[in-house]
Design an enzyme around this catalytic site. Structure first.
Site, mmCIF file in Angstrom:
data_model
loop_
_atom_site.group_PDB
_atom_site.id
_atom_site.type_symbol
_atom_site.label_atom_id
_atom_site.label_comp_id
_atom_site.label_asym_id
_atom_site.label_seq_id
_atom_site.Cartn_x
_atom_site.Cartn_y
_atom_site.Cartn_z
ATOM 1 N N GLU A 30 0.138 5.284 0.657
ATOM 2 C CA GLU A 30 -0.825 6.317 1.037
ATOM 3 C C GLU A 30 -0.451 7.664 0.428
ATOM 4 O OE1 GLU A 30 -2.128 4.390 5.311
ATOM 5 O OE2 GLU A 30 -0.885 6.176 5.332
ATOM 6 N N GLU B 92 -2.984 -4.744 -3.107
ATOM 7 C CA GLU B 92 -3.473 -5.616 -4.179
ATOM 8 C C GLU B 92 -3.450 -4.897 -5.525
ATOM 9 O OE1 GLU B 92 -6.069 -6.474 -0.481
ATOM 10 O OE2 GLU B 92 -4.950 -4.802 -1.329
ATOM 11 N N ASN C 246 0.835 -1.191 0.000
ATOM 12 C CA ASN C 246 0.000 0.000 0.000
ATOM 13 C C ASN C 246 0.879 1.253 0.000
ATOM 14 O OD1 ASN C 246 0.574 -0.750 2.792
ATOM 15 N ND2 ASN C 246 -0.951 0.749 3.448
#
Length: 131
Positions: free
Chosen positions: A45, A56, A43
């Site tokens: 951000e 994903e 991930n």
């Protein structure tokens, strides 16, 4: 090393590289393609929430860039008892995976639960191609 262990270790390593300065919640993902490649994502951000990228989604982008378009298996890992793909990621995975594809959910020590795509997204969008 078993294929599942390889997915686990790849996702765990990817998680460590996640960019999560806001939530402090790092997530890693690993995809095994039908062609046998293992591809990772983490991930990322962004201050302009929710403009970040899920692990994903990052793995799927890298998979397509690597020339692969069929998912055989997925593993998602976080420092949590249960961190399954969000709704958007379920649909992103479904774009490249059939109903029988396994999606493993893991904490930092082991796989906690395994689902099929049919379990996670029983009525996802699907483009019906004209013959």
């Amino acid at each position: 090393m078993s294929p599942l262990t390889q997915l686990f270790e790849t996702a765990k390593s990817a998680r460590e590289r996640a960019y999560a300065p806001y939530s402090k919640f790092q997530v890693g993902a690993a995809i095994r393609t039908k062609g046998g490649k293992i591809i990772a994502g983490c991930n990322v951000e962004n201050a302009a929430f929710p403009e970040g990228v899920c692990a994903e989604g990052g793995a799927i982008s890298a998979m397509v860039l690597a020339g692969e378009t069929e998912i055989a298996e997925v593993l998602v890992i976080a420092d949590a008892e249960h961190c399954s793909p969000c709704g958007g990621c379920r649909q992103k995975i479904r774009e490249f995976a059939g109903d029988d594809v396994l999606v493993h959910i893991a904490d930092l020590n082991e796989v906690k639960k395994t689902y099929t795509m049919a379990d996670l997204l029983p009525a996802g969008f699907e483009l019906k191609k004209k013959v």
